[in-house]
Design a protein around this motif. Structure first.
Motif, PDB file in Angstrom:
ATOM      1  N   TYR A 103       0.820  -1.204   0.000  1.00 28.22           N
ATOM      2  CA  TYR A 103       0.000   0.000   0.000  1.00 28.22           C
ATOM      3  C   TYR A 103       0.856   1.257   0.000  1.00 28.22           C
ATOM      4  CZ  TYR A 103      -3.142  -3.644   1.675  1.00 28.22           C
ATOM      5  OH  TYR A 103      -3.844  -4.807   1.807  1.00 28.22           O
ATOM      6  N   LYS A 104       0.290   2.321  -0.583  1.00 35.49           N
ATOM      7  CA  LYS A 104       0.933   3.644  -0.562  1.00 35.49           C
ATOM      8  C   LYS A 104      -0.015   4.619   0.107  1.00 35.49           C
ATOM      9  CE  LYS A 104       3.578   7.164  -1.431  1.00 35.49           C
ATOM     10  NZ  LYS A 104       2.891   8.061  -0.473  1.00 35.49           N
ATOM     11  N   TRP A 157      -5.629  -3.130   5.521  1.00 31.73           N
ATOM     12  CA  TRP A 157      -4.976  -1.842   5.776  1.00 31.73           C
ATOM     13  C   TRP A 157      -5.278  -1.358   7.192  1.00 31.73           C
ATOM     14  CZ3 TRP A 157      -5.563   3.188   7.187  1.00 31.73           C
ATOM     15  CH2 TRP A 157      -4.558   4.089   6.799  1.00 31.73           C
ATOM     16  N   PHE A 158      -6.539  -1.364   7.558  1.00 30.76           N
ATOM     17  CA  PHE A 158      -6.892  -0.886   8.896  1.00 30.76           C
ATOM     18  C   PHE A 158      -6.353  -1.802   9.992  1.00 30.76           C
ATOM     19  CE2 PHE A 158     -10.355   1.654   6.848  1.00 30.76           C
ATOM     20  CZ  PHE A 158      -9.957   2.882   7.346  1.00 30.76           C
ATOM     21  N   LYS A 159      -6.202  -3.077   9.687  1.00 25.84           N
ATOM     22  CA  LYS A 159      -5.682  -4.014  10.680  1.00 25.84           C
ATOM     23  C   LYS A 159      -4.211  -3.737  10.994  1.00 25.84           C
ATOM     24  CE  LYS A 159      -5.181  -8.954  11.641  1.00 25.84           C
ATOM     25  NZ  LYS A 159      -5.459 -10.331  11.152  1.00 25.84           N
ATOM     26  N   ILE A 160      -3.428  -3.366   9.974  1.00 31.68           N
ATOM     27  CA  ILE A 160      -1.975  -3.309  10.154  1.00 31.68           C
ATOM     28  C   ILE A 160      -1.365  -1.923  10.185  1.00 31.68           C
ATOM     29  CG2 ILE A 160      -1.766  -5.565   9.015  1.00 31.68           C
ATOM     30  CD1 ILE A 160      -0.696  -4.102   6.524  1.00 31.68           C
ATOM     31  N   TYR A 161      -2.143  -0.863   9.909  1.00 33.44           N
ATOM     32  CA  TYR A 161      -1.500   0.434   9.642  1.00 33.44           C
ATOM     33  C   TYR A 161      -0.790   1.044  10.849  1.00 33.44           C
ATOM     34  CZ  TYR A 161      -5.128   3.519  11.704  1.00 33.44           C
ATOM     35  OH  TYR A 161      -5.983   4.196  12.558  1.00 33.44           O
ATOM     36  N   ILE A 172       0.943  -0.859  13.086  1.00 33.72           N
ATOM     37  CA  ILE A 172       2.014  -1.756  13.528  1.00 33.72           C
ATOM     38  C   ILE A 172       3.399  -1.118  13.421  1.00 33.72           C
ATOM     39  CG2 ILE A 172       3.189  -3.947  13.003  1.00 33.72           C
ATOM     40  CD1 ILE A 172       0.465  -5.169  12.440  1.00 33.72           C
ATOM     41  N   PRO A 173       3.724  -0.376  12.329  1.00 33.74           N
ATOM     42  CA  PRO A 173       5.050   0.250  12.279  1.00 33.74           C
ATOM     43  C   PRO A 173       5.305   1.250  13.408  1.00 33.74           C
ATOM     44  CG  PRO A 173       4.092   0.173  10.086  1.00 33.74           C
ATOM     45  CD  PRO A 173       3.005  -0.213  11.046  1.00 33.74           C
ATOM     46  N   ASP A 174       4.244   1.727  14.054  1.00 36.88           N
ATOM     47  CA  ASP A 174       4.407   2.649  15.179  1.00 36.88           C
ATOM     48  C   ASP A 174       4.484   1.917  16.514  1.00 36.88           C
ATOM     49  OD1 ASP A 174       4.306   4.946  13.547  1.00 36.88           O
ATOM     50  OD2 ASP A 174       2.119   4.837  13.491  1.00 36.88           O
ATOM     51  N   GLY A 175       4.617   0.586  16.448  1.00 37.79           N
ATOM     52  CA  GLY A 175       4.789  -0.190  17.661  1.00 37.79           C
ATOM     53  C   GLY A 175       3.513  -0.624  18.343  1.00 37.79           C
ATOM     54  N   LYS A 176       2.370  -0.474  17.653  1.00 36.85           N
ATOM     55  CA  LYS A 176       1.090  -0.870  18.242  1.00 36.85           C
ATOM     56  C   LYS A 176       0.653  -2.221  17.698  1.00 36.85           C
ATOM     57  CE  LYS A 176      -0.539   3.806  19.232  1.00 36.85           C
ATOM     58  NZ  LYS A 176      -1.659   4.765  19.092  1.00 36.85           N
ATOM     59  N   PRO A 177      -0.208  -2.908  18.422  1.00 33.74           N
ATOM     60  CA  PRO A 177      -0.683  -4.221  17.954  1.00 33.74           C
ATOM     61  C   PRO A 177      -1.676  -4.063  16.807  1.00 33.74           C
ATOM     62  CG  PRO A 177      -1.812  -3.611  19.962  1.00 33.74           C
ATOM     63  CD  PRO A 177      -0.754  -2.564  19.745  1.00 33.74           C
ATOM     64  N   PRO A 178      -1.985  -5.142  16.116  1.00 35.76           N
ATOM     65  CA  PRO A 178      -2.980  -5.080  15.043  1.00 35.76           C
ATOM     66  C   PRO A 178      -4.340  -4.664  15.579  1.00 35.76           C
ATOM     67  CG  PRO A 178      -1.744  -7.138  14.943  1.00 35.76           C
ATOM     68  CD  PRO A 178      -1.394  -6.493  16.247  1.00 35.76           C
TER      69      PRO A 178
END
Length: 304
Positions: free
Chosen positions: A97-98, A199-203, A205-211
Motif C-alpha cells: 500500500y501507498k 490496511w486498517f488491521k496493520i497500519y 504496527i510500524p508505530d509499535g502498536k498491535p494489530p
C-alpha cells in the motif's frame, strides 16, 4: 446518478489555506460563497431532499500519508494534521500500500458519542464525526465537499472504541449507476474490501502498536446497516449541537469539541460573522488547491 435541483448550490464550497502544508500552523478552512463555515457543524449531512446523497468532507486524498483530520477543538473546525508529542503524524507505507488507499474523510453533522456503547460491537464511540472511505476513481483534495452514495460499512475496533468506516462512492463517478450496495463493491471492485480490512488491521504496527480488530469478524455490512449507523450518529450530533447532551452528563469542555455554528440559529452555540470569535479566523495564504486529475483502475481478474 445525475445531480438535480438543489444540489447545484453545493458547488459554492471552496477552501481557505492557512500556513504551509506539513507544518504545525497549517489549516484548511471550508468556505461557502467566501464565508468560512464549520466543517463539522455547518455543512449539511444530506445533499438532496430525498436524503439519498450525502456530503463528505475529504480530509486525506488517496495515496497521501499525512494524517489530516477535522479539528474538533478549534473554532469552525478546520482540517489540520494530527500531532502527537509535538510531532506531525503520518501513516507509514506498508507493502503493497501507498498511504491511504481511498479518499478518506468524514460526514459532517455526525458524531460517534463516546458514552454510547453499541449493542453489537460492545464498544463506545470514538468522539469523532463518522469516517468515510470514498472509493471512486478520482483523487480528491483536502477540504473538498464530495457528494457520495453510501454502499456499506465496516466496524473497526480501535483501542477499545468503535470506529465505523463507511464505504461510499462519488455520485459523479463513472461507476455510480452500477454500484448501489456492498455486494456491488465486491463484484466491481475485486479485492478492495479485503484490502480495506487488511490496511486498517496493520497500519499502526510500524508505530509499535498491535494489530487492530473488527466487529462482525471483519465483514462489511450492507447499505441498509450503514444507513442505520449514519442516522444514529446524526441524532447524536443533533444532541451535541443543541446542547442537550450536556444535560445528561458532565459538560463537554470547549477545548474538546468547539461547537460554534453559523447555520444552526436554534443552537446555543450559534454565532454570526460579526462576532468576536468569528473575527479570529485567520486569513488565507492566497494559495488555492487545484482539483486532481489522477485516477486509479480496478481490473476484474476473471477477464484475464
Amino acid at each position: 446518478m445525475a445531480l438535480k435541483g438543489s444540489m447545484a448550490r453545493f458547488s459554492a464550497y471552496t477552501t481557505r489555506l492557512v500556513g504551509k502544508p506539513h507544518s504545525l500552523e497549517h489549516r484548511v478552512y471550508i468556505e461557502e460563497k467566501g464565508q468560512v463555515v464549520s466543517a463539522f457543524h455547518d455543512i449539511p449531512l444530506y445533499a438532496n431532499k430525498e436524503r439519498t446523497i450525502l456530503n463528505m468532507i475529504v480530509e486525506i486524498p488517496r495515496w497521501s500519508n499525512a494524517k489530516l483530520e477535522i479539528s474538533k477543538g478549534e473554532a469552525f473546525n478546520p482540517i489540520k494534521q494530527d500531532v502527537k508529542n509535538g510531532k506531525l503524524r503520518s501513516v507509514k507505507d506498508i507493502f503493497p500500500y501507498k498511504g491511504y488507499i481511498w479518499n478518506y474523510g468524514a460526514f459532517p453533522q455526525t458524531w460517534e458519542d463516546p458514552v454510547h456503547v453499541h449493542p453489537e460491537t460492545g464498544a463506545r464511540g470514538d468522539n469523532d464525526p463518522l469516517d468515510v472511505c470514498e472509493i471512486g476513481e478520482r483523487i480528491g483534495f483536502t477540504g473538498e465537499v464530495k457528494q457520495v452514495k453510501v454502499l456499506g460499512i465496516m466496524a473497526l475496533l480501535d483501542e477499545g472504541e468503535t470506529d465505523w468506516k463507511v464505504i461510499a462512492l462519488d455520485v459523479r463517478d463513472p461507476m455510480a449507476d452500477k454500484v448501489h450496495d456492498i455486494e456491488d463493491v465486491r463484484h466491481h471492485y475485486p479485492g478492495l474490501l479485503e484490502a480495506t480490512h487488511d490496511w486498517f488491521k496493520i497500519y499502526k504496527i510500524p508505530d509499535g502498536k498491535p494489530p487492530n480488530h473488527f466487529a462482525f469478524k471483519g465483514e462489511a455490512k450492507n447499505k441498509s446497516y450503514a444507513t442505520q449507523i449514519i442516522q444514529e450518529t446524526e441524532k447524536a450530533w443533533q444532541s451535541l449541537i443543541s446542547g442537550e447532551v450536556d444535560k445528561h452528563r458532565k459538560k463537554l469542555p470547549p477545548s474538546e469539541i468547539a461547537r460554534y455554528t453559523l447555520k444552526t440559529p436554534s443552537s446555543p452555540f450559534h454565532v454570526t460573522p460579526d462576532s468576536d470569535i468569528y473575527k479570529t479566523i485567520p486569513k488565507g495564504n492566497g494559495v488555492s488547491q487545484d482539483d486532481h486529475i489522477s485516477k486509479w483502475f480496478y481490473v476484474p481478474r476473471q477477464k484475464l
